[in-house]
Design a protein around this motif. Structure first.
Motif, PDB file in Angstrom:
ATOM      1  N   THR A 281      17.722  -2.270  50.892  1.00  0.00           N
ATOM      2  CA  THR A 281      17.544  -0.931  51.461  1.00  0.00           C
ATOM      3  C   THR A 281      18.637   0.007  50.946  1.00  0.00           C
ATOM      4  O   THR A 281      18.736   1.136  51.395  1.00  0.00           O
ATOM      5  CB  THR A 281      17.596  -0.961  53.002  1.00  0.00           C
ATOM      6  N   ASP A 282      19.427  -0.466  49.993  1.00  0.00           N
ATOM      7  CA  ASP A 282      20.572   0.277  49.478  1.00  0.00           C
ATOM      8  C   ASP A 282      20.265   0.870  48.104  1.00  0.00           C
ATOM      9  O   ASP A 282      19.847   0.149  47.186  1.00  0.00           O
ATOM     10  CB  ASP A 282      21.784  -0.666  49.389  1.00  0.00           C
TER      11      ASP A 282
ATOM     12  N   GLU B 137      22.227   2.000  45.682  1.00  0.00           N
ATOM     13  CA  GLU B 137      23.024   1.480  44.556  1.00  0.00           C
ATOM     14  C   GLU B 137      22.525   0.123  44.088  1.00  0.00           C
ATOM     15  O   GLU B 137      22.445  -0.132  42.887  1.00  0.00           O
ATOM     16  CB  GLU B 137      24.506   1.407  44.935  1.00  0.00           C
ATOM     17  N   GLU B 138      22.202  -0.748  45.021  1.00  0.00           N
ATOM     18  CA  GLU B 138      21.699  -2.077  44.662  1.00  0.00           C
ATOM     19  C   GLU B 138      20.390  -1.970  43.883  1.00  0.00           C
ATOM     20  O   GLU B 138      20.216  -2.595  42.835  1.00  0.00           O
ATOM     21  CB  GLU B 138      21.493  -2.917  45.926  1.00  0.00           C
ATOM     22  N   LEU B 139      19.490  -1.164  44.380  1.00  0.00           N
ATOM     23  CA  LEU B 139      18.195  -1.007  43.721  1.00  0.00           C
ATOM     24  C   LEU B 139      18.319  -0.295  42.375  1.00  0.00           C
ATOM     25  O   LEU B 139      17.712  -0.709  41.385  1.00  0.00           O
ATOM     26  CB  LEU B 139      17.238  -0.241  44.630  1.00  0.00           C
ATOM     27  N   SER B 140      19.107   0.750  42.344  1.00  0.00           N
ATOM     28  CA  SER B 140      19.306   1.508  41.117  1.00  0.00           C
ATOM     29  C   SER B 140      19.913   0.631  40.028  1.00  0.00           C
ATOM     30  O   SER B 140      19.461   0.638  38.886  1.00  0.00           O
ATOM     31  CB  SER B 140      20.201   2.715  41.408  1.00  0.00           C
ATOM     32  N   SER B 141      20.913  -0.122  40.393  1.00  0.00           N
ATOM     33  CA  SER B 141      21.567  -1.030  39.436  1.00  0.00           C
ATOM     34  C   SER B 141      20.575  -2.057  38.910  1.00  0.00           C
ATOM     35  O   SER B 141      20.515  -2.308  37.704  1.00  0.00           O
ATOM     36  CB  SER B 141      22.702  -1.782  40.128  1.00  0.00           C
ATOM     37  N   TYR B 142      19.825  -2.645  39.819  1.00  0.00           N
ATOM     38  CA  TYR B 142      18.850  -3.643  39.396  1.00  0.00           C
ATOM     39  C   TYR B 142      17.870  -3.048  38.389  1.00  0.00           C
ATOM     40  O   TYR B 142      17.604  -3.633  37.344  1.00  0.00           O
ATOM     41  CB  TYR B 142      18.082  -4.215  40.602  1.00  0.00           C
ATOM     42  N   LEU B 143      17.333  -1.881  38.715  1.00  0.00           N
ATOM     43  CA  LEU B 143      16.335  -1.271  37.842  1.00  0.00           C
ATOM     44  C   LEU B 143      16.919  -0.825  36.503  1.00  0.00           C
ATOM     45  O   LEU B 143      16.252  -0.917  35.474  1.00  0.00           O
ATOM     46  CB  LEU B 143      15.661  -0.103  38.560  1.00  0.00           C
ATOM     47  N   GLU B 144      18.155  -0.353  36.517  1.00  0.00           N
ATOM     48  CA  GLU B 144      18.774   0.055  35.258  1.00  0.00           C
ATOM     49  C   GLU B 144      18.917  -1.122  34.293  1.00  0.00           C
ATOM     50  O   GLU B 144      18.754  -0.962  33.086  1.00  0.00           O
ATOM     51  CB  GLU B 144      20.133   0.691  35.521  1.00  0.00           C
ATOM     52  N   TYR B 145      19.196  -2.294  34.831  1.00  0.00           N
ATOM     53  CA  TYR B 145      19.415  -3.467  33.978  1.00  0.00           C
ATOM     54  C   TYR B 145      18.169  -4.323  33.782  1.00  0.00           C
ATOM     55  O   TYR B 145      18.070  -5.050  32.790  1.00  0.00           O
ATOM     56  CB  TYR B 145      20.545  -4.329  34.542  1.00  0.00           C
ATOM     57  N   ASN B 146      17.232  -4.260  34.703  1.00  0.00           N
ATOM     58  CA  ASN B 146      16.084  -5.171  34.662  1.00  0.00           C
ATOM     59  C   ASN B 146      14.726  -4.488  34.717  1.00  0.00           C
ATOM     60  O   ASN B 146      13.715  -5.157  34.583  1.00  0.00           O
ATOM     61  CB  ASN B 146      16.167  -6.157  35.845  1.00  0.00           C
ATOM     62  N   GLY B 147      14.710  -3.208  34.949  1.00  0.00           N
ATOM     63  CA  GLY B 147      13.440  -2.511  35.130  1.00  0.00           C
ATOM     64  C   GLY B 147      12.906  -1.922  33.850  1.00  0.00           C
ATOM     65  O   GLY B 147      12.599  -0.730  33.803  1.00  0.00           O
ATOM     66  N   ASN B 148      12.754  -2.762  32.831  1.00  0.00           N
ATOM     67  CA  ASN B 148      12.254  -2.256  31.543  1.00  0.00           C
ATOM     68  C   ASN B 148      10.836  -1.712  31.655  1.00  0.00           C
ATOM     69  O   ASN B 148      10.363  -1.019  30.776  1.00  0.00           O
ATOM     70  CB  ASN B 148      12.347  -3.325  30.451  1.00  0.00           C
TER      71      ASN B 148
END
Length: 78
Positions: free
Chosen positions: A39-40, A42-53
Motif C-alpha cells: 500500500t506504499d 515508494e515500494e510499488l514505484s521501486s518495484y515497477l521501475e526495476y521489474n515493470g518492463n
C-alpha cells in the motif's frame, strides 16, 4: 481495512479494454512477483521501475495511484 493497490488495480482489468490502465492491470495480474500486499507508493514505484518492463511509462502508474488514493479518501480509508 485499507484495500491494497493490487486489489484496486484488479478492478481495472477488462479483457475488452486495450487502454493503458487495463493493460497495466492485466500485466500486473500476470506478474507473479508483483507486491500484492503493498500500500506504499515508494515500494510499488521501486518495484515497477526495476521489474515493470510491461509498463511503457511510469505516468500510467502515477495516474492509477492518484485514483487509488482518491477512491480510498472517498471511502473513508476503509
Amino acid at each position: 481495512m485499507r484495500q491494497t493497490f493490487y486489489q484496486y488495480l484488479m478492478t481495472k482489468r477488462n479483457p475488452n479494454d486495450h487502454g493503458e490502465v487495463a493493460n497495466f492491470a492485466q500485466n500486473a495480474f500476470l506478474d507473479q512477483a508483483f507486491p500484492k500486499q503493498a500500500t506504499d507508493f515508494e515500494e510499488l514505484s521501486s518495484y515497477l521501475e526495476y521489474n515493470g518492463n510491461y509498463l511503457p511509462s511510469m505516468d500510467i502508474f502515477d495516474s492509477v495511484w492518484h485514483d487509488y488514493l482518491s477512491d480510498e479518501h472517498e471511502l473513508g480509508g476503509r
